[in-house]
Write an enzyme that holds these catalytic residues in place. Structure first.
Site, PDB file in Angstrom:
ATOM      1  N   LYS A 272      -7.489  -3.228   6.737  1.00 43.63           N
ATOM      2  CA  LYS A 272      -8.431  -4.008   5.931  1.00 43.63           C
ATOM      3  C   LYS A 272      -9.847  -3.775   6.430  1.00 43.63           C
ATOM      4  O   LYS A 272     -10.777  -3.596   5.660  1.00 43.63           O
ATOM      5  CB  LYS A 272      -8.089  -5.491   6.082  1.00 43.63           C
ATOM      6  CG  LYS A 272      -7.525  -6.106   4.828  1.00 43.63           C
ATOM      7  CD  LYS A 272      -7.490  -7.601   5.021  1.00 43.63           C
ATOM      8  CE  LYS A 272      -6.730  -8.285   3.921  1.00 43.63           C
ATOM      9  NZ  LYS A 272      -6.473  -9.680   4.244  1.00 43.63           N
TER      10      LYS A 272
ATOM     11  N   CYS B 262       3.074 -11.957  19.931  1.00 36.12           N
ATOM     12  CA  CYS B 262       2.137 -11.238  19.057  1.00 36.12           C
ATOM     13  C   CYS B 262       2.445 -11.629  17.618  1.00 36.12           C
ATOM     14  O   CYS B 262       3.546 -11.354  17.128  1.00 36.12           O
ATOM     15  CB  CYS B 262       2.262  -9.726  19.238  1.00 36.12           C
ATOM     16  SG  CYS B 262       1.326  -8.831  17.966  1.00 36.12           S
TER      17      CYS B 262
ATOM     18  N   CYS C   5       3.300  -8.626  15.269  1.00 35.93           N
ATOM     19  CA  CYS C   5       4.688  -8.132  15.364  1.00 35.93           C
ATOM     20  C   CYS C   5       5.677  -9.237  15.018  1.00 35.93           C
ATOM     21  O   CYS C   5       6.852  -8.974  14.813  1.00 35.93           O
ATOM     22  CB  CYS C   5       5.031  -7.678  16.777  1.00 35.93           C
ATOM     23  SG  CYS C   5       4.052  -6.351  17.447  1.00 35.93           S
TER      24      CYS C   5
ATOM     25  N   HIS D 271       0.853  -1.195   0.000  1.00 37.91           N
ATOM     26  CA  HIS D 271       0.000   0.000   0.000  1.00 37.91           C
ATOM     27  C   HIS D 271       0.888   1.244   0.000  1.00 37.91           C
ATOM     28  O   HIS D 271       2.126   1.131  -0.021  1.00 37.91           O
ATOM     29  CB  HIS D 271      -0.984  -0.035   1.170  1.00 37.91           C
ATOM     30  CG  HIS D 271      -0.359  -0.211   2.531  1.00 37.91           C
ATOM     31  ND1 HIS D 271       0.616   0.633   3.026  1.00 37.91           N
ATOM     32  CD2 HIS D 271      -0.581  -1.137   3.503  1.00 37.91           C
ATOM     33  CE1 HIS D 271       0.953   0.247   4.237  1.00 37.91           C
ATOM     34  NE2 HIS D 271       0.254  -0.841   4.544  1.00 37.91           N
TER      35      HIS D 271
ATOM     36  N   CYS E 218      -1.565  -5.996  22.418  1.00 38.81           N
ATOM     37  CA  CYS E 218      -0.442  -5.358  21.726  1.00 38.81           C
ATOM     38  C   CYS E 218      -0.931  -3.988  21.244  1.00 38.81           C
ATOM     39  O   CYS E 218      -1.953  -3.902  20.558  1.00 38.81           O
ATOM     40  CB  CYS E 218      -0.002  -6.204  20.523  1.00 38.81           C
ATOM     41  SG  CYS E 218       0.979  -5.254  19.339  1.00 38.81           S
TER      42      CYS E 218
HETATM   43  N1  MSP Z   1       9.028  -7.459   7.623  1.00 40.87           N
HETATM   44  C1  MSP Z   1       9.159  -6.444   8.605  1.00 40.87           C
HETATM   45  C2  MSP Z   1      10.433  -5.656   8.409  1.00 40.87           C
HETATM   46  C3  MSP Z   1      11.689  -6.454   8.420  1.00 40.87           C
HETATM   47  S1  MSP Z   1      13.075  -5.457   8.076  1.00 40.87           S
HETATM   48  C4  MSP Z   1      14.382  -6.465   8.345  1.00 40.87           C
HETATM   49  C5  MSP Z   1       7.971  -5.479   8.509  1.00 40.87           C
HETATM   50  N2  MSP Z   1       7.248  -5.537   7.376  1.00 40.87           N
HETATM   51  S2  MSP Z   1       5.970  -4.601   7.071  1.00 40.87           S
HETATM   52  O1  MSP Z   1       5.505  -5.006   5.782  1.00 40.87           O
HETATM   53  O2  MSP Z   1       5.058  -4.655   8.151  1.00 40.87           O
HETATM   54  O3  MSP Z   1       6.531  -3.152   7.001  1.00 40.87           O
HETATM   55  C6  MSP Z   1       7.549  -2.830   6.086  1.00 40.87           C
HETATM   56  C7  MSP Z   1       7.936  -1.371   6.201  1.00 40.87           C
HETATM   57  O4  MSP Z   1       6.827  -0.569   5.792  1.00 40.87           O
HETATM   58  C8  MSP Z   1       8.282  -0.968   7.634  1.00 40.87           C
HETATM   59  O5  MSP Z   1       9.397  -0.114   7.659  1.00 40.87           O
HETATM   60  C9  MSP Z   1       7.042  -0.223   8.075  1.00 40.87           C
HETATM   61  O6  MSP Z   1       7.289   0.752   9.047  1.00 40.87           O
HETATM   62  C10 MSP Z   1       6.616   0.408   6.769  1.00 40.87           C
HETATM   63  N3  MSP Z   1       5.213   0.779   6.779  1.00 40.87           N
HETATM   64  C11 MSP Z   1       4.137  -0.058   6.881  1.00 40.87           C
HETATM   65  N4  MSP Z   1       3.010   0.706   6.916  1.00 40.87           N
HETATM   66  C12 MSP Z   1       3.337   2.021   6.825  1.00 40.87           C
HETATM   67  C13 MSP Z   1       2.623   3.226   6.750  1.00 40.87           C
HETATM   68  N5  MSP Z   1       1.320   3.277   6.831  1.00 40.87           N
HETATM   69  N6  MSP Z   1       3.343   4.367   6.554  1.00 40.87           N
HETATM   70  C14 MSP Z   1       4.702   4.364   6.397  1.00 40.87           C
HETATM   71  N7  MSP Z   1       5.405   3.242   6.484  1.00 40.87           N
HETATM   72  C15 MSP Z   1       4.746   2.067   6.771  1.00 40.87           C
HETATM   73  O7  MSP Z   1       7.781  -4.706   9.422  1.00 40.87           O
END
Ligand code: MSP
Length: 524
Positions: free
Chosen positions: A299, A126, A129, A18, A144
């Site tokens: 979602k 969790c 996380c 997204h 969480c």
């Molecule tokens: N898989 C782990 C990261 C492992 S790094 C060794 C993870 N994945 S994630 O898909 O949940 O998030 C990936 C990245 O996208 C993270 O840095 C997270 O902070 C970022 N974001 C997810 N949603 C976001 C927003 N709504 N806005 C900005 N960044 C966001 O965490």
């Protein structure tokens, strides 16, 4: 600086990307492109995090094998990044063989060294996380705080990493290196978390999670997702696999990650690297989160926006408007928001009205009054020239902003320069100067000042809006490949004499969204 290595977080593949994921990848792409413009040999890594219970469950829900499930979603990530012009050097997947080898090597090395040991454990897990939480981290309902779900109590025999052994060293490192955690207002949060850091579980039993890399020499356990995920930063740059690449680019100059996973990067990852005796990254940058209409994307709220949905809805031919908006919607580092209204207003004001119109009307005047020619006498020198002075200062301030990863400030400074050039045109009124023979040269000089400013602007703003920049560059009669132009080449006077354009070549570089013209284009 001899080299620059930027790595993003790797995204979970339980759902397609997204605009929050896109935010981080675009920011990294912008920074990467800027450092290339400095002539620094640069490397950009991004990818996907494919193991763990969340993905295992999503695949099960769809009734397909986890690998097939990952393969399908990964394509969606790659497609989005291509649409957004995010141009990485490697897209790493944690299911790749070279990565599995690296993860097992790290596990083995730490085990042999006594930094990984086996113990039984009861903890609160969790799944959102993919980690254990301690009581203090839960909200008043025992949930969480990030995932608003009750963690599961788990009793298992697991392997543990002796993180506590490195606690003091990590604290010292943070205190001694002001650029280690950025922005600096996030440092205290990490130091507080470090106060009650304990050893961490680095494996799960195979019964609870089967989708993961096996623990070497212990079939009953798989390596816990964070160890697997964090090590991607080594695999992705050739660790154990491509010595030349690894020597050239490690350590990371910046890990670009969201604020929610700062703890994993500034504490867990650093502990692992210390234990492995591998050089530490220079900066861990925790950016803010993007909401949609002020709500967290979810979602259940049905407000999850894919980047391609925006490009389609506005029939945008390039991702530049979205790239520009996301990078400027908030001071970089802070949380930001996307709304259709803000998006339209911002890009219409900055890209269509301010930047695009200025180029368009100035080139139109050049065609009208000088048949598209830059006269040799019109080329102004940079001495006592306000426009030249402001342009030079903007180049320097953009470089300074990027030194501190202040991306939004950099864009703001570029637009300020354009704004000033607009004011300059209005004050000088070249259309009036063109009327009299004795002021015609002055008119040509005013047009030159503006066009030379815009030539430099197209280079400066290129990391944000590569397609609009290229269009500007071409309309200004420039022949070099814009992506090869270095910031150090930006000397006043680069726009040379001769015919640079004609009536047929002058066209808007960015159409106002919802304008009649844009509407027309949509219909075609
Ligand atoms: N898989 C782990 C990261 C492992 S790094 C060794 C993870 N994945 S994630 O898909 O949940 O998030 C990936 C990245 O996208 C993270 O840095 C997270 O902070 C970022 N974001 C997810 N949603 C976001 C927003 N709504 N806005 C900005 N960044 C966001 O965490």
């Amino acid at each position: 600086m001899e080299k620059f290595y930027i790595a993003t977080a790797i995204d979970y593949v339980n759902a397609p990307p997204h605009i929050g994921h896109a935010y981080e990848k675009i920011a990294s792409d912008v920074i990467y492109r800027h450092f290339k413009q400095r002539g620094v040999s640069s490397y950009f890594l991004t990818g996907t995090d494919e193991h763990g219970i969340k993905i295992q469950k999503s695949a099960l829900d769809k009734g397909i094998d986890p690998q097939a499930f990952c393969d399908e979603i990964v394509e969606k990530f790659k497609n989005e990044w291509a649409l957004l012009d995010v141009k990485y050097d490697r897209f790493i997947r944690t299911t790749e063989k070279d990565h599995e080898n690296v993860v097992q090597h790290i596990f083995k090395t730490l085990f042999n060294k006594g930094d990984i040991y086996k113990a039984s454990y009861t903890g609160l897990y969790c799944a959102g996380c993919e980690c254990f939480l301690n009581e203090r981290e839960l909200d008043q309902n025992g949930f969480c705080p990030d995932h608003k779900a009750k963690p599961q109590e788990i009793m298992e025999e697991n392997y543990f990493f002796r993180l506590s052994k490195y606690k003091n060293k990590i604290i010292e490192h943070i205190k001694a290196n002001p650029r280690f955690i950025m922005p600096d207002y996030r440092v205290n949060e990490v130091l507080n978390q470090l106060k009650d850091i304990e050893d961490i579980s680095v494996s799960r039993s195979k019964e609870s999670v089967s989708w993961g890399i096996p623990v070497p020499d212990d079939e009953s356990q798989v390596i816990y997702v964070w160890i697997d995920a964090l090590s991607n930063y080594l695999t992705g740059v050739g660790y154990l696999n491509n010595d030349e690449l690894f020597k050239k680019f490690w350590s990371a100059n910046i890990h670009m990650i969201g604020k929610d996973i700062l703890k994993f990067h500034s504490i867990y990852w650093i502990g692992i690297l210390m234990a492995m005796e591998i050089e530490l990254p220079e900066t861990i940058y925790a950016h803010g989160w993007i909401t949609v209409d002020q709500s967290k994307m979810s979602k259940s709220l049905g407000n999850v926006i894919a980047p391609n949905a925006i490009l389609t809805a506005y029939q945008l031919e390039s991702p530049d408007a979205l790239r520009y908006f996301l990078m400027t919607t908030t001071p970089f580092g802070r949380d930001g928001n996307y709304s259709d209204e803000d998006f339209k207003n911002k890009v219409n004001a900055d890209l269509a009205n301010n930047l695009g119109n200025l180029l368009n009307r100035t080139l139109t005047m050049l065609v009208k009054y000088f048949d598209g020619n830059i006269l040799p006498e019109a080329i102004t020198s940079s001495e006592n020239n306000n426009q030249a002075d402001m342009t030079e200062k903007t180049v320097l301030s953009v470089i300074e902003n990027f030194n501190d990863y202040e991306i939004s400030n950099a864009a703001e400074n570029i637009i300020k320069l354009v704004d000033n050039a607009n004011k300059y045109v209005n004050e000088q009124a070249p259309w009036a100067l063109a009327k009299e023979e004795e002021t015609k040269l002055q008119c040509a000089q005013v047009l030159y000042n503006v066009l030379e400013t815009l030539r430099q602007v197209s280079v400066l703003i290129y990391p944000f809006t590569p397609n609009i920049s290229r269009e500007m560059w071409v309309q200004l009669g420039q022949e070099d490949n814009l992506s090869d132009v270095l910031l150090s080449d930006l000397k006043w006077g680069g726009l040379k004499e001769g015919k640079i354009t004609s009536a047929e070549q002058v066209k808007p570089v960015f159409l106002r969204m919802d304008s009649e013209l844009a509407g027309d284009k949509k219909k075609k």
